[in-house]
Design a protein around this motif. Structure first.
Motif, short mmCIF file in Angstrom:
data_model
loop_
_atom_site.label_atom_id
_atom_site.label_comp_id
_atom_site.label_asym_id
_atom_site.label_seq_id
_atom_site.Cartn_x
_atom_site.Cartn_y
_atom_site.Cartn_z
N GLY A 404 0.80 -1.22 0.00
CA GLY A 404 0.00 0.00 0.00
C GLY A 404 0.83 1.26 0.00
O GLY A 404 0.50 2.24 -0.68
N ALA A 405 1.93 1.28 0.75
CA ALA A 405 2.76 2.48 0.84
C ALA A 405 3.42 2.80 -0.50
O ALA A 405 3.65 3.97 -0.81
N SER A 406 3.74 1.76 -1.29
CA SER A 406 4.33 2.00 -2.60
C SER A 406 3.29 2.47 -3.61
O SER A 406 3.58 3.26 -4.51
N LEU A 407 2.06 2.00 -3.45
CA LEU A 407 1.02 2.32 -4.41
C LEU A 407 0.43 3.71 -4.20
O LEU A 407 0.23 4.46 -5.16
N VAL A 408 0.14 4.07 -2.95
CA VAL A 408 -0.61 5.30 -2.69
C VAL A 408 0.12 6.26 -1.76
O VAL A 408 -0.31 7.41 -1.62
N GLY A 409 1.20 5.84 -1.12
CA GLY A 409 1.90 6.73 -0.20
C GLY A 409 2.95 7.57 -0.91
O GLY A 409 3.58 7.12 -1.88
N ASP A 410 3.15 8.80 -0.43
CA ASP A 410 4.20 9.63 -1.00
C ASP A 410 5.55 8.96 -0.85
O ASP A 410 5.84 8.34 0.17
N THR A 411 6.37 9.09 -1.87
CA THR A 411 7.69 8.48 -1.85
C THR A 411 8.63 9.26 -0.95
O THR A 411 8.34 10.40 -0.55
N LEU A 412 9.76 8.66 -0.61
CA LEU A 412 10.76 9.33 0.22
C LEU A 412 11.26 10.58 -0.49
O LEU A 412 11.62 10.54 -1.67
N HIS A 413 11.27 11.68 0.24
CA HIS A 413 11.71 12.95 -0.33
C HIS A 413 13.15 12.83 -0.85
O HIS A 413 14.00 12.20 -0.23
N SER A 414 13.42 13.44 -1.99
CA SER A 414 14.72 13.26 -2.65
C SER A 414 15.88 13.76 -1.81
O SER A 414 16.97 13.16 -1.84
N ALA A 415 15.70 14.84 -1.06
CA ALA A 415 16.79 15.33 -0.21
C ALA A 415 17.08 14.33 0.90
O ALA A 415 18.25 14.11 1.26
N ALA A 416 16.02 13.72 1.48
CA ALA A 416 16.23 12.69 2.50
C ALA A 416 16.87 11.45 1.90
O ALA A 416 17.74 10.82 2.51
N ALA A 417 16.45 11.10 0.67
CA ALA A 417 17.08 9.97 -0.02
C ALA A 417 18.55 10.26 -0.30
O ALA A 417 19.41 9.38 -0.17
N GLN A 418 18.86 11.50 -0.66
CA GLN A 418 20.25 11.87 -0.92
C GLN A 418 21.08 11.82 0.36
O GLN A 418 22.25 11.41 0.32
N GLN A 419 20.49 12.22 1.49
CA GLN A 419 21.20 12.12 2.77
C GLN A 419 21.57 10.67 3.06
O GLN A 419 22.71 10.37 3.44
N ALA A 420 20.63 9.75 2.87
CA ALA A 420 20.90 8.34 3.10
C ALA A 420 21.93 7.81 2.12
O ALA A 420 22.85 7.06 2.49
N LEU A 421 21.80 8.19 0.85
CA LEU A 421 22.71 7.71 -0.19
C LEU A 421 24.13 8.21 0.04
O LEU A 421 25.09 7.43 -0.03
#
Length: 548
Positions: A404-421
């Motif tokens: 459900g989270a992949s289908l209808v939930g907002d994805t991880l914000h790109s800046a937060a994804a960049q922090q993790a990456l």
């Protein structure tokens, strides 16, 4: 009699093609796999006759027995019960007074409005929790670094309302999950984050299936999968949601989930919303785990006694309230012996365990291929938000389609994804520095140092030396509040944990250690907690007559 049981069990079970894995079976009947139970008669017979385990298993179990236990002694149990009795009695007296003499808006809501809670829940919230709720939800006005700024506030006598004084209390931060210190300003990581924020904006405004899948998010999934040794990974926008939404489509009604009794609430909630059945084994007791698996094979499903299509073991790498590390080699041995499937939550262990931060698999010397699904979060060691599930490519593709989270939930914000990456790349040395390697080594050193020093001071400290989670047992209700308030007076920020997050008779303070802490920070925190221990009286490692 044992031979009869062995024969019956052997007749009621079939083999499994382990490559089939979980496959989201409640969506279509064609996506099921065969049973995951051993079919060889000798294998089952040996399992049934080996009532306890081999000598090697017993030696492994003794490792857990050497760790301090949170269970209260009879005296502590009595004193804790007495403290609850006093608080509850005083609360009931106040309720009687407020009911008959002085009207209380909590007891008599406005006309047209209903009470948010009733019965015991209402009483606990008003007369137990509210008295000490100043120990939680303390606002901060700095980043979650080695030192944190706690905003000072005052309250009325009943802790109904809080007001800010305008002052900030600088505290050594033992309250944040900043294990590797990536919430601090690391120039290369900060620069990457600002670039991502400028390029992608403040939010994706869509799910990953509807235009929210940025290039940086895709790269994070690939990099995460390679880091943990899996084919693919799916990233979610929140750690809790990773388990809650990720587990739901995995289990059909013919799946049995065998879960540790102290698994995190997200794991419990995820299993509850699935179609699977669940059984619980005693916390970190692998003998109990094996007995539960064996009994489940023999008994089959409730009422019908049909075979389970699959049995899944659900455990954590580091248990967040105990600081204990999973005995993964023994769990994998049980998994292989009974051909179960294994899901490991590495929320607290990824980045914090292992020579290169690859988690409990690296720490225990286990091949990641022996763990079917690895879950982790970016909230702790990576200084970001969100989480991931890593495993076989086909299964991850199915999760992206049906979760459900992949289908209808907002994805991880790109800046937060960049922090993790960026943090992940620093950990691997891909930035050309040894910052990541040094942070991992420093975290282990800090965690071992503070745990050893507190134990020298006769405090009952749970967990293993490598764990960055350091629980200090407080037990009694009133001492929980005193410990938190006295630490704040001495400029140390800690988290205190009570019911319902823990057993009501096993309250504790949970210290979270970071690689960002200097040895001076550690020493200052130790000295402050040592002084608090004298004031509050929490040197529970000593017998009662010898405590200060």
């Amino acid at each position: 009699f044992l031979y009869f049981i062995g024969s019956s069990a052997q007749e009621s079970i079939q083999t499994v093609n382990s490559a089939g894995f979980f496959q989201i079976s409640h969506i279509t009947d064609t996506m099921t796999v065969e049973n995951c139970i051993p079919s060889d008669a000798n294998e089952v017979s040996d399992t049934l006759h080996g009532r306890d385990a081999t000598k090697e298993h017993k030696r492994q179990d003794q490792r857990q027995e050497k760790l301090p236990s949170a269970a209260p002694t009879p005296l502590i149990f009595f004193l804790t019960t007495w403290s609850y009795f006093i608080a509850a009695s005083w609360g009931y007296l106040r309720d009687l007074f407020r009911h008959f003499v002085w009207a209380d808006p909590d007891l008599h809501p406005k006309p047209g409005y209903g009470k948010l809670a009733t019965g015991a829940t209402d009483f606990f919230s008003r007369r137990i929790y509210r008295r000490i709720r100043d120990c939680w939800n303390r606002p901060v006005n700095t980043r979650a670094g080695r030192v944190i700024g706690v905003m000072e506030r005052t309250s009325d006598p009943g802790n109904r309302n809080f007001e800010f004084t305008g002052n900030t209390i600088p505290c050594v931060n033992l309250a944040s999950y900043n294990y590797l210190g990536f919430s601090e300003d690391i120039p290369s990581v900060t620069e990457d984050n600002l670039t991502a924020l400028e390029q992608y904006g403040t939010g994706a405004c869509a799910s990953s299936q509807e235009g929210g899948q940025s290039q940086v998010l895709k790269e994070l999934e690939v990099e995460t999968a390679q880091f943990v040794g899996k084919e693919a990974a799916v990233v979610y926008a929140m750690g809790f949601v990773t388990n809650f939404s990720g587990l739901a489509p995995l289990f059909c009604k013919d799946t049995l989930v065998i879960s540790d009794s102290l698994n995190h609430a997200s794991l419990v909630a995820g299993v509850r919303v699935s179609d699977g059945r669940v059984k619980v084994f005693k916390h970190n007791d692998l003998g109990s785990l094996e007995r539960t698996v064996r009994r489940s094979i023999i008994d089959g499903q409730p009422r019908t006694h049909r075979k389970w299509k699959r049995i899944v073991i659900l455990v954590e790498g580091i248990y967040s309230m105990e600081g204990e590390i999973l005995d993964l080699p023994r769990v994998v041995e049980i998994k292989k012996k009974y051909r179960c499937l294994l899901y490991v939550d590495e929320a607290h262990s990824i980045g914090a365990l292992g020579a290169t931060g690859r988690g409990v698999c690296e720490h225990c010397g286990v091949d990641p291929a022996d763990v079917d699904l690895l879950m982790g979060t970016y909230t702790k060691s990576f200084g970001s938000i969100g989480g991931y599930i890593a495993g076989p490519a086909k299964l991850i593709a199915d999760l992206k389609r049906y979760s459900g989270a992949s289908l209808v939930g907002d994805t991880l914000h790109s800046a937060a994804a960049q922090q993790a990456l960026s943090s992940l790349k620093v950990m691997q040395g891909k930035d050309g520095t040894t910052i990541g390697r040094d942070k991992i080594a420093r975290l282990k050193d800090n965690a071992s140092f503070i745990r050893e020093e507190l134990r020298k001071r006769d405090m009952l400290v749970l967990g293993e030396s490598e764990s960055p989670v350091v629980p200090v047992m407080v037990y009694e209700y009133h001492k929980l509040a005193m410990f938190s308030r006295e630490c704040l007076k001495r400029n140390v920020a800690v988290v205190v944990v009570g019911y319902p997050a823990t057993d009501p008779f096993e309250m504790r303070a949970r210290l979270c250690i970071s690689a960002a802490h200097t040895r001076a920070d550690m020493q200052r925190a130790i000295d402050a907690i040592d002084a608090v221990a004298d004031v509050v009286g929490v040197r529970y490692a000593l017998p009662w007559p010898f405590r200060k």
